[in-house]
Design an enzyme around this catalytic site. Structure first.
Site, PDB file in Angstrom:
ATOM      1  N   THR A   1     -13.527   6.111   6.761  1.00 36.28           N
ATOM      2  CA  THR A   1     -14.262   5.427   5.698  1.00 36.28           C
ATOM      3  C   THR A   1     -14.035   3.927   5.850  1.00 36.28           C
ATOM      4  O   THR A   1     -13.238   3.486   6.684  1.00 36.28           O
ATOM      5  CB  THR A   1     -13.773   5.854   4.295  1.00 36.28           C
ATOM      6  OG1 THR A   1     -12.455   5.317   4.082  1.00 36.28           O
ATOM      7  CG2 THR A   1     -13.739   7.376   4.164  1.00 36.28           C
TER       8      THR A   1
ATOM      9  N   TYR B   1       0.835  -1.202   0.000  1.00 30.46           N
ATOM     10  CA  TYR B   1       0.000   0.000   0.000  1.00 30.46           C
ATOM     11  C   TYR B   1       0.871   1.254   0.000  1.00 30.46           C
ATOM     12  O   TYR B   1       0.633   2.196  -0.776  1.00 30.46           O
ATOM     13  CB  TYR B   1      -0.911  -0.007   1.225  1.00 30.46           C
ATOM     14  CG  TYR B   1      -1.727   1.254   1.400  1.00 30.46           C
ATOM     15  CD1 TYR B   1      -2.770   1.548   0.526  1.00 30.46           C
ATOM     16  CD2 TYR B   1      -1.457   2.153   2.429  1.00 30.46           C
ATOM     17  CE1 TYR B   1      -3.527   2.711   0.673  1.00 30.46           C
ATOM     18  CE2 TYR B   1      -2.205   3.312   2.588  1.00 30.46           C
ATOM     19  CZ  TYR B   1      -3.227   3.588   1.708  1.00 30.46           C
ATOM     20  OH  TYR B   1      -3.977   4.741   1.856  1.00 30.46           O
TER      21      TYR B   1
END
Length: 333
Positions: A243, A206
């Protein structure tokens, strides 16, 4: 498309405006098209209309946050239909165009669909992504973080550059905003193993994808500037936003998020502010190559300023996606 309306395009990552600049915040695949009455978007008053652009962008932000992080094509249209009455002011319109950034063919299809509309594109916000997922690949065989978070945006941006360049003009540059992350500060770009195939770490993969996005943005800006294009490219760090992007992280982090997210995390609207700023701020007219955090320019990882590394990554990305490599010429043809 009627000349009596102004058009705002918000894609998987993008936003299009006929008369001003806006933005898109959520981790979403697809395009939202917001049509605004012409009187709301006088073309010669960008600065005065910045607040209206922000309002439109925040409307889109709420819609995409409600849709979710990675909606499926089959279930998005009913949600858009339902949300029109909840979030979209009367007289405006939302249109969804599906695009899966994990699929090169889907990106090509999306771009073809968008260009067939023959409308300008003033703001493109590259903002889709996954985080710390288990080791797996995209439809094209790329490691998912690198393939979706980075290569998908690389291909999408390059395929839309001609439209962006046609849409920009002196004093009203089109804008490319790419959303990275503070995680890029701990990222390492392994040019010998961009797919993380030898030693896979969800966090490392990531971080590498977010580092690649910064390098990509800086090189894109240099190419745009060298060719005299009326297009700018900046990179945004939204901060830690509450989120469902975190659904694959360590369970302890999820517990903290659930208990203290309201205190430690930004809301989606708060996380969208710097992207909105990058898309509409008059002071950023003609300004590119910036790393923006909390609506201010700041320094990114020192490695990201390595022009040789930028060129190497660009050239390799062109090979992976089939994009014409203009690195040697230094021009965007």
């Amino acid at each position: 498309m009627s000349p009596s309306t102004g058009d705002v395009q918000v894609k998987p990552q993008a936003i299009h405006l006929r008369h001003s600049h806006v933005r898109n915040p959520a981790y979403c695949y697809g395009q939202l098209h917001l049509r605004v009455p012409a009187q709301s978007w006088p073309g010669d008053r960008v600065a005065e209309d910045a607040s209206q652009a922000r309002d439109a962008a925040e409307c889109v932000s709420r819609i995409q946050a409600h849709i979710g992080a990675r909606p499926q094509q089959r279930n998005v249209h009913p949600k858009i239909f339902t949300l029109r009455s909840d979030f979209v002011p009367q007289g405006q319109m939302v249109e969804f165009l599906y695009c899966d950034l994990a699929s090169m063919s889907s990106i090509w299809h999306f771009v073809g669909h968008f260009k067939a509309k023959n409308i300008p594109l003033h703001v493109l916000v590259n903002n889709a992504g996954v985080m710390m997922v288990p080791q797996r690949t995209t439809r094209d065989g790329f490691e998912e973080h690198f393939g979706l978070n980075y290569l998908g945006h690389f291909l999408l941006t390059n395929l839309l550059l001609d439209t962006l360049k046609e849409s920009g003009s002196p004093g009203r540059c089109a804008r490319v905003i790419t959303v990275s992350s503070a995680t890029h500060y701990v990222g390492e770009l392994n040019m010998e193993d961009l797919q993380s195939s030898h030693s896979y770490s969800p966090h490392g993969a990531y971080a590498q994808s977010k580092l690649a996005l910064v390098l990509f943005t800086y090189h894109l800006q240099r190419l745009l500037a060298s060719s005299g294009s009326h297009v700018t490219a900046n990179v945004v760090d939204p901060g830690v936003v509450n989120t469902d992007l975190y659904r694959h992280v360590f369970w302890g982090t999820l517990l903290v998020k659930k208990l203290l997210g309201w205190l430690l995390f930004k809301t989606p609207n708060e996380g969208a502010r710097t992207s909105i700023y990058a898309a509409v701020a008059p002071e950023l007219e003609g300004v590119g190559g910036r790393y923006l955090y909390n609506e201010k320019a700041t320094k990114s990882l020192q490695t990201t300023y390595d022009e040789k590394l930028q060129r190497q990554l660009w050239a390799r990305s062109c090979e992976m996606t089939g994009v014409l490599d203009v690195t040697q010429e230094g021009l965007l043809m």
